[in-house]
Design an enzyme around this catalytic site. Structure first.
Site, PDB file in Angstrom:
ATOM      1  CG  ASN A   9      -1.681   1.077   1.407  1.00 41.30           C
ATOM      2  OD1 ASN A   9      -1.887   2.023   0.424  1.00 41.30           O
ATOM      3  ND2 ASN A   9      -2.323   1.592   2.519  1.00 41.30           N
ATOM      4  CE  LYS A  11       0.077   3.071   4.685  1.00 43.03           C
ATOM      5  NZ  LYS A  11       0.092   3.342   6.129  1.00 43.03           N
ATOM      6  CG  HIS A  95      -5.843   1.967   5.298  1.00 46.46           C
ATOM      7  ND1 HIS A  95      -5.142   3.135   6.066  1.00 46.46           N
ATOM      8  CD2 HIS A  95      -4.664   1.176   5.087  1.00 46.46           C
ATOM      9  CE1 HIS A  95      -4.035   2.774   6.485  1.00 46.46           C
ATOM     10  NE2 HIS A  95      -3.720   1.814   5.715  1.00 46.46           N
ATOM     11  CD  GLU A  97      -2.769   5.599   6.776  1.00 42.21           C
ATOM     12  OE1 GLU A  97      -2.737   5.591   5.488  1.00 42.21           O
ATOM     13  OE2 GLU A  97      -1.728   5.173   7.305  1.00 42.21           O
ATOM     14  CD  GLU A 167      -3.370  -2.208   7.257  1.00 40.69           C
ATOM     15  OE1 GLU A 167      -2.153  -2.705   6.892  1.00 40.69           O
ATOM     16  OE2 GLU A 167      -3.973  -1.019   7.245  1.00 40.69           O
ATOM     17  N   GLY A 173       2.710   2.413  10.878  1.00 45.08           N
ATOM     18  CA  GLY A 173       3.680   3.544  10.630  1.00 45.08           C
ATOM     19  C   GLY A 173       4.580   3.758  11.937  1.00 45.08           C
ATOM     20  CB  SER A 212       5.494  -1.803  11.920  1.00 43.61           C
ATOM     21  OG  SER A 212       5.110  -0.293  12.327  1.00 43.61           O
TER      22      SER A 212
HETATM   23  P1  13P Z   1       3.234   0.743   7.732  1.00 37.51           P
HETATM   24  O1  13P Z   1       3.949  -0.714   6.989  1.00 37.51           O
HETATM   25  O2  13P Z   1       4.041   1.834   7.127  1.00 37.51           O
HETATM   26  O3  13P Z   1       3.148   0.482   9.201  1.00 37.51           O
HETATM   27  O4  13P Z   1       1.716   0.792   7.106  1.00 37.51           O
HETATM   28  C1  13P Z   1       0.935  -0.226   7.267  1.00 37.51           C
HETATM   29  C2  13P Z   1      -0.334   0.057   6.634  1.00 37.51           C
HETATM   30  O5  13P Z   1      -1.030   0.999   7.002  1.00 37.51           O
HETATM   31  C3  13P Z   1      -0.730  -0.566   5.245  1.00 37.51           C
HETATM   32  O6  13P Z   1      -1.836  -0.509   4.693  1.00 37.51           O
END
Ligand code: 13P
Length: 251
Positions: A9, A11, A95, A97, A167, A173, A212
């Site tokens: 992903n 982003k 997601h 976010e 997640e 992150g 992560s």
């Molecule tokens: P990270 O791997 O940067 O923690 O992000 C995870 C994520 O949100 C994947 O959709």
């Protein structure tokens, strides 16, 4: 047997030329890995470039979001048909976010998922609890609600085109990863909830872990029996690093 799926992903990262460079480097690095599905979800602007560069490689190309109408006066939105037209075959929906910054509810997630599936796209449906929810012992309640409402009224065929991504928001992150025990506990619970609704079909559903994931921890996370893959943010932006995740060590 559930085939592992390792998903990137990206982003809000990468221009068209950066996306194209990534795929051209990544494809040769993983061309011999046939027992793992690979997925890349670039921003909408690079969807077509990634689909073009990845053509014939078997890499699944996904969007990071979708709107639930097919067309109309919805400024800024992208429809399932537009994603297909650009070369995408999957879409990430719900997601954390999007839930956090764009106020997506479980009911919106359900509408988006149904619309995407109706159009013939596969769906990666994201769920997961916040730190506050975990600390107040609400993880299972939250995850159960997200599944029941997110997957509401899915027929068998829709269910089969859906992948769940667990997640935990506190692991995204942050560099903090759920321990393999925490991941297995959550994934086992998710599968048991899905089993209550859909019976043995639950054994076919892939449940990815996200938060992560990196080369240093991918082997132990993937060793958990109910973890069927990973949804990766930061560590998916570099082709060398992401290829190491695709080549995780099988138990
Ligand atoms: P990270 O791997 O940067 O923690 O992000 C995870 C994520 O949100 C994947 O959709």
């Amino acid at each position: 047997m559930r085939k592992p799926l390792i998903a990137a992903n990206w982003k809000m990262y990468k221009t068209i030329s950066e996306a194209d460079d990534f795929v051209k480097q990544f494809v040769p690095l993983v061309k011999d890995v046939t027992d793992v599905d690979k997925l890349i979800a670039p921003p909408f602007t690079s969807l077509n470039a990634v689909a073009t560069a990845a053509a014939g490689s078997g890499i699944i190309v996904a969007a990071q979001d979708v709107f639930y109408e097919e067309q109309g006066a919805f400024t800024g939105e992208i429809s399932p048909g537009m994603i297909k037209d650009a070369g995408g075959t999957f879409v990430i929906i719900g997601h954390s976010e999007r839930r956090q910054y764009f106020h997506e509810t479980d009911s919106i997630v359900n509408k988006k998922s149904k619309a995407a599936l109706r159009a013939g796209l596969g769906v990666v449906l994201c769920i997961g609890e916040t730190l506050e929810e975990r600390n107040t012992n609400r993880t299972f309640d939250v995850v159960k609600r997200q599944i029941a409402e997110g997957l509401a009224e899915f027929c068998e065929a829709e269910f089969k085109d859906t992948v769940i991504a667990y997640e935990p928001v506190w692991a995204i992150g942050t560099g903090v990863t759920a321990t393999p025990e925490q991941a297995e506990e959550a994934h086992g619970f998710i599968r048991s909830i899905i089993k209550e609704i859909y019976g043995d079909l639950a054994d076919e559903m892939r449940i990815l872990y996200g938060g992560s994931v990196k080369p240093e921890n991918v082997d132990e996370i993937m060793a958990s029996p109910n973890v069927d893959g990973a949804l990766v943010g930061g560590a998916s932006l570099d082709p060398q690093v992401f290829s190491k995740l695709v080549k995780f060590r099988r138990g």
